[in-house]
Design an enzyme around this catalytic site. Structure first.
Site, mmCIF file in Angstrom:
data_model
loop_
_atom_site.group_PDB
_atom_site.id
_atom_site.type_symbol
_atom_site.label_atom_id
_atom_site.label_comp_id
_atom_site.label_asym_id
_atom_site.label_seq_id
_atom_site.Cartn_x
_atom_site.Cartn_y
_atom_site.Cartn_z
ATOM 1 N N LYS A 108 0.848 -1.189 0.000
ATOM 2 C CA LYS A 108 0.000 0.000 0.000
ATOM 3 C C LYS A 108 0.889 1.247 0.000
ATOM 4 C CE LYS A 108 -4.023 0.200 1.967
ATOM 5 N NZ LYS A 108 -5.185 0.237 2.884
ATOM 6 N N GLU A 122 -20.809 -6.651 8.651
ATOM 7 C CA GLU A 122 -21.816 -5.931 9.434
ATOM 8 C C GLU A 122 -22.897 -6.860 9.991
ATOM 9 O OE1 GLU A 122 -19.824 -2.949 6.836
ATOM 10 O OE2 GLU A 122 -20.689 -4.954 6.490
ATOM 11 N N ARG A 170 -26.456 -2.869 5.355
ATOM 12 C CA ARG A 170 -26.091 -4.259 5.065
ATOM 13 C C ARG A 170 -26.556 -5.218 6.155
ATOM 14 N NH1 ARG A 170 -20.362 -4.072 1.953
ATOM 15 N NH2 ARG A 170 -21.006 -6.215 1.628
#
Length: 616
Positions: A273, A359, A387
């Site tokens: 990253k 979630e 969600r």
């Protein structure tokens, strides 16, 4: 030297290795330059530059669907495919920071773990239409923490549709390679020789006696365990990797091999990253999504005095409560920093958890803890709570468990746009039995509401905005009592402004503007609760006023004004209600002030609209 960034497949094929590396360098420079001015997702995009170039070199993006999971790592793809307005990234009226079909992308994405399901649907369509193309998926390892991804992998492995899934492993290895042997095997697995050898072994196994086949099978299984792809292999997918996600030779070879397989194949690419910008390289969460920053120093460019955000207040108050009450627990779904739960996880690692992008699991696991006598605080962004809707109803509300939903990023969130605006939580929660809904207007009321939330019996949800509250403790706070509103400004006017949460601050701004021309223009009420409503206060207010203006940062349909209208009808009260909630549309990306102005919800526009209705 050719300095352009956009390239067709044919143009990329004709570039030398040095030219490809130079293109990667220039893509990174452009991304850093634009994100440093506009903000956006930096480290994830810098990490996938070579991956994106290789995708465009091996697959024709104008023919084969490119599907990006979450899609906040699609900046290199946007540049390679010739988006001329990249400098307007995330600005109002400019380019989205996510993929959007009306900008030339295949599918919209802003929530995690949808890409493989999308690819599977495309595969079925390709087969039915007898087309010659292959969906290409780019998914991060974090997205594989959500069950939806495995549901799709399970079916894809069973149906064997041609599909290429690039697993961008930039934070955690799904299964760590075991020493030099694994590294060698992984490089071998990316070659045609290995794939042909594997097919021959499979053919031979079909004709061997049972005993010999058993021994060969055991050898094959042991061989696979040396490499990290056995999970995908067991699901029925081919696997190549791990490979160096910044090495063009490895990437191009792997993608070409996957392309000719005509099977579902996972390419496991390990990347860094923030690659190419030293301050952002590695596991630095703060560089994932950034505001404007100085490139040389890496420091954020902040404007003016910055007050504490509602999220920081949530952290501060929950820490105090957790120190006092040992039965408080909490959870977040892959957003420990964003929701402010990171400090709680550090302080009380046995009581607060990040369960990754899950979630549904977060909500249901906390429901079980509530059943066992704990008091869960579930911290999830408004947009992501969508969600877990079934879990809220089925696992929390039906049993009326003592669960608290802390709904962060409620209202307009700005540059992230349609997929992230927190517009719908009032509407989708208000219809659920056993749910209590309330919202703080300022810092002190945030503290009082969180204290009340701990003691409340049953399911409770409170919402709060991204950034700071508009009000800075301008009104005397009140003790929170169930279904009790607070009259902040009372006068003889027949007009009432009713605010909910951050809407109270917006109502006060509008009222201040109108009072410059006409003092005591309206009464101001903080509803505090919208379920249940303060029926006693509202009935009294209805006796002395004629028109109510409702200020709340949520969708109009199913919103606060709808709840108030239902109350008035049930009680045969004749009051004209004007809602300043969001119209029935998805809200675009851009600076929050500009977005509000485009919707007619800035202070000046609202004041004009109020005067128009009063005159009518």
């Amino acid at each position: 030297m050719n300095k352009k960034l956009a390239h067709t497949k044919n143009e990329l094929e004709n570039l030398s290795l040095n030219e490809l590396e130079n293109l990667a360098l220039r893509l990174r420079e452009k991304i850093i330059q634009v994100v440093s001015k506009n903000g956006g997702h930096l480290s994830s995009n810098l990490g996938v530059v070579e991956l994106s170039i290789a995708m465009h070199l091996v697959f024709d993006a104008t023919k084969n669907p490119f599907i990006f999971d979450v899609s906040h790592q699609s900046y290199p793809h946007k540049l390679l495919s010739g988006r001329k307005n990249f400098d307007t990234l995330r600005q109002f009226g400019g380019m989205s920071g996510y993929t959007k079909p009306d900008e030339g992308d295949f599918f919209i994405a802003g929530h995690s773990s949808t890409s493989i399901s999308l690819a599977l649907g495309v595969c079925k369509a390709i087969k039915l239409k007898q087309e010659d193309k292959i969906p290409v998926v780019l998914i991060g390892d974090g997205a594989l923490s959500a069950g939806m991804a495995y549901e799709a992998l399970n079916e894809l492995g069973d149906r064997k549709y041609p599909c290429v899934i690039i697993l961008n492993d930039n934070e955690m290895s799904i299964s760590k390679p075991i020493g030099a042997i694994s590294k060698h095997l992984s490089s071998v697995m990316a070659t045609q020789t290995y794939q042909k050898f594997k097919k021959r072994i499979e053919k031979i196994l079909e004709f061997l006696p049972d005993s010999a086949a058993y021994m060969a099978k055991r050898f094959e299984e042991g061989f696979k365990l040396l490499a990290p792809g056995f999970l995908f292999e067991e699901l029925g997918l081919e696997y190549i990797g791990p490979i160096d996600g910044h090495n063009f030779k490895e990437l191009i070879n792997a993608l070409k091999q996957a392309k000719i397989m005509q099977k579902p194949c996972v390419i496991h690419a390990q990347t860094t990253k923030g690659k190419g910008y030293a301050p952002a390289e590695g596991k630095h969460a703060k560089w994932h999504g950034v505001t404007a920053f100085d490139i040389d120093s890496g420091k954020s460019v902040k404007k003016g005095v910055v007050r504490k955000s509602a999220t920081e207040l949530f952290t501060q108050n929950l820490l105090a409560l957790a120190q006092k009450y040992e039965n408080i627990v909490g959870v977040t779904a892959a957003m420990p920093s964003g929701t402010g739960l990171e400090r709680l996880i550090e302080e009380y690692p046995d009581r607060f958890w990040d369960v990754a992008i899950a979630e549904q699991h977060a909500v249901t696991s906390m429901a079980a803890m509530a059943k066992e006598g704990f008091k869960p605080f579930i911290a999830i962004y408004s947009t992501f709570l969508q969600r877990a809707y079934d879990q809220i109803i089925h696992d929390c509300a039906i049993m009326n468990l003592n669960v608290v939903f802390a709904i962060d990023r409620a209202g307009i969130v700005g540059e992230d746009g349609e997929t992230h605006q927190g517009a719908f939580d009032v509407s989708f929660l208000a219809c659920i039995p056993n749910l209590t809904l309330l919202a703080p207007r300022d810092e002190k009321m945030m503290e009082n509401i969180m204290i009340y939330a701990y003691h409340h019996q049953g399911v409770l949800a409170f919402r709060y905005p991204r950034g700071a509250f508009i009000l800075d403790d301008e009104f005397m706070p009140c003790k929170i009592e169930l279904a009790k509103a607070q009259c902040l400004i009372e006068n003889q006017s027949q007009i009432a402004f009713l605010g909910y949460g951050q809407g109270v601050g917006k109502a006060k701004q509008v009222l201040d503007l109108l009072c410059e021309e006409e003092p005591d223009f309206a009464n101001l009420i903080d509803l505090i609760f919208i379920k249940p409503l303060d029926e006693k206060l509202l009935k009294k207010l209805a006796q002395r006023t004629k028109i109510w203006f409702v200020f709340s940062q949520n969708a109009k349909i199913g919103g606060v004004a709808n709840l108030l209208n239902a109350f008035l009808q049930e009680n045969d009260l004749n009051i004209k209600i004007i809602s300043f909630e969001y119209e029935d549309q998805f809200i675009t990306h851009g600076n929050t002030n500009e977005v509000e102005k485009s919707l007619g919800l800035d202070t000046q526009s609202l004041a004009r609209r109020v005067k128009t209705h009063v005159i009518d």
